[in-house]
Design an enzyme around this catalytic site. Structure first.
Site, PDB file in Angstrom:
ATOM      1  N   HIS A 260      74.494   3.266  13.278  1.00  0.00           N
ATOM      2  CA  HIS A 260      73.917   3.615  11.973  1.00  0.00           C
ATOM      3  C   HIS A 260      72.534   2.971  11.909  1.00  0.00           C
ATOM      4  CE1 HIS A 260      77.786   4.683   9.750  1.00  0.00           C
ATOM      5  NE2 HIS A 260      78.298   3.982  10.747  1.00  0.00           N
TER       6      HIS A 260
ATOM      7  N   HIS B 105      78.720   5.253  17.548  1.00  0.00           N
ATOM      8  CA  HIS B 105      77.522   5.694  16.837  1.00  0.00           C
ATOM      9  C   HIS B 105      76.829   4.488  16.235  1.00  0.00           C
ATOM     10  CE1 HIS B 105      81.119   5.999  14.291  1.00  0.00           C
ATOM     11  NE2 HIS B 105      80.366   5.650  13.266  1.00  0.00           N
TER      12      HIS B 105
HETATM   13  P1  AMP Z   1      81.911   4.986  10.645  1.00  0.00           P
HETATM   14  O1  AMP Z   1      82.615   4.695   9.378  1.00  0.00           O
HETATM   15  O2  AMP Z   1      81.096   3.837  11.162  1.00  0.00           O
HETATM   16  O3  AMP Z   1      82.847   5.556  11.699  1.00  0.00           O
HETATM   17  O4  AMP Z   1      80.821   6.092  10.316  1.00  0.00           O
HETATM   18  C1  AMP Z   1      81.049   7.461  10.356  1.00  0.00           C
HETATM   19  C2  AMP Z   1      79.914   8.079   9.598  1.00  0.00           C
HETATM   20  O5  AMP Z   1      79.884   9.464   9.885  1.00  0.00           O
HETATM   21  C3  AMP Z   1      80.033   7.945   8.089  1.00  0.00           C
HETATM   22  O6  AMP Z   1      78.912   7.242   7.587  1.00  0.00           O
HETATM   23  C4  AMP Z   1      80.079   9.390   7.596  1.00  0.00           C
HETATM   24  O7  AMP Z   1      79.392   9.582   6.386  1.00  0.00           O
HETATM   25  C5  AMP Z   1      79.421  10.120   8.749  1.00  0.00           C
HETATM   26  N1  AMP Z   1      79.806  11.524   8.871  1.00  0.00           N
HETATM   27  C6  AMP Z   1      81.058  12.048   8.894  1.00  0.00           C
HETATM   28  N2  AMP Z   1      81.016  13.384   9.039  1.00  0.00           N
HETATM   29  C7  AMP Z   1      79.700  13.703   9.141  1.00  0.00           C
HETATM   30  C8  AMP Z   1      78.995  14.937   9.301  1.00  0.00           C
HETATM   31  N3  AMP Z   1      79.632  16.112   9.396  1.00  0.00           N
HETATM   32  N4  AMP Z   1      77.636  14.903   9.343  1.00  0.00           N
HETATM   33  C9  AMP Z   1      76.972  13.738   9.236  1.00  0.00           C
HETATM   34  N5  AMP Z   1      77.586  12.532   9.093  1.00  0.00           N
HETATM   35  C10 AMP Z   1      78.915  12.521   9.027  1.00  0.00           C
END
Ligand code: AMP
Length: 115
Positions: A103, A101
């Site tokens: 950001h 993903h």
């Molecule tokens: P990472 O730490 O780079 O793997 O980022 C994962 C991201 O997913 C984090 O910023 C979380 O806040 C986000 N996240 C987790 N669950 C959800 C959800 N249900 N809806 C939207 N964002 C989410």
């Protein structure tokens, strides 16, 4: 098959999310725990576990993904003032979801270096 992650469930609308953009190749939605006034995640609909998988990925798939990230940032109104794209990978990168993903962070002055 690896276990489905939360992002696959979000893409499949089994878990609700706030959509920002969607087409055949990507889904973009607001991060549930925003770290900036604008914090959106963009995921390709083809699963890659993390950034390292891109080494062997189809260049067109990667190119389309990157193009969509740039388009979403524009759609969010971030182009003029700027923004940051982050891919967290692995433990040191603090990746918490094993589905690649991007950001998109913006809407305020961001600091450097990251923590
Ligand atoms: P990472 O730490 O780079 O793997 O980022 C994962 C991201 O997913 C984090 O910023 C979380 O806040 C986000 N996240 C987790 N669950 C959800 C959800 N249900 N809806 C939207 N964002 C989410």
């Amino acid at each position: 098959m690896p276990e489905r992650t939360i992002f696959e469930k979000i893409i499949d609308k089994e878990i609700p999310s706030e959509a920002v953009f969607e087409d055949d190749s990507v889904y973009a939605f607001r991060d549930i725990n925003p770290q900036a006034p604008v914090h959106v995640l963009v995921v390709p609909k083809t699963r890659f576990t993390g950034f390292a998988d891109l080494k062997s990925a189809d260049a067109q798939v990667i190119g389309t993904f990157m193009q969509r990230v740039a388009r979403v940032a524009e759609q969010l109104g971030l182009e003029k003032e700027g923004y940051r794209i982050v891919f967290n990978h692995g433990r040191h990168g603090q990746q918490s979801v094993d589905y690649i993903h991007a950001h998109i962070l913006g809407g305020r002055q961001l600091g450097w270096p990251p923590g």
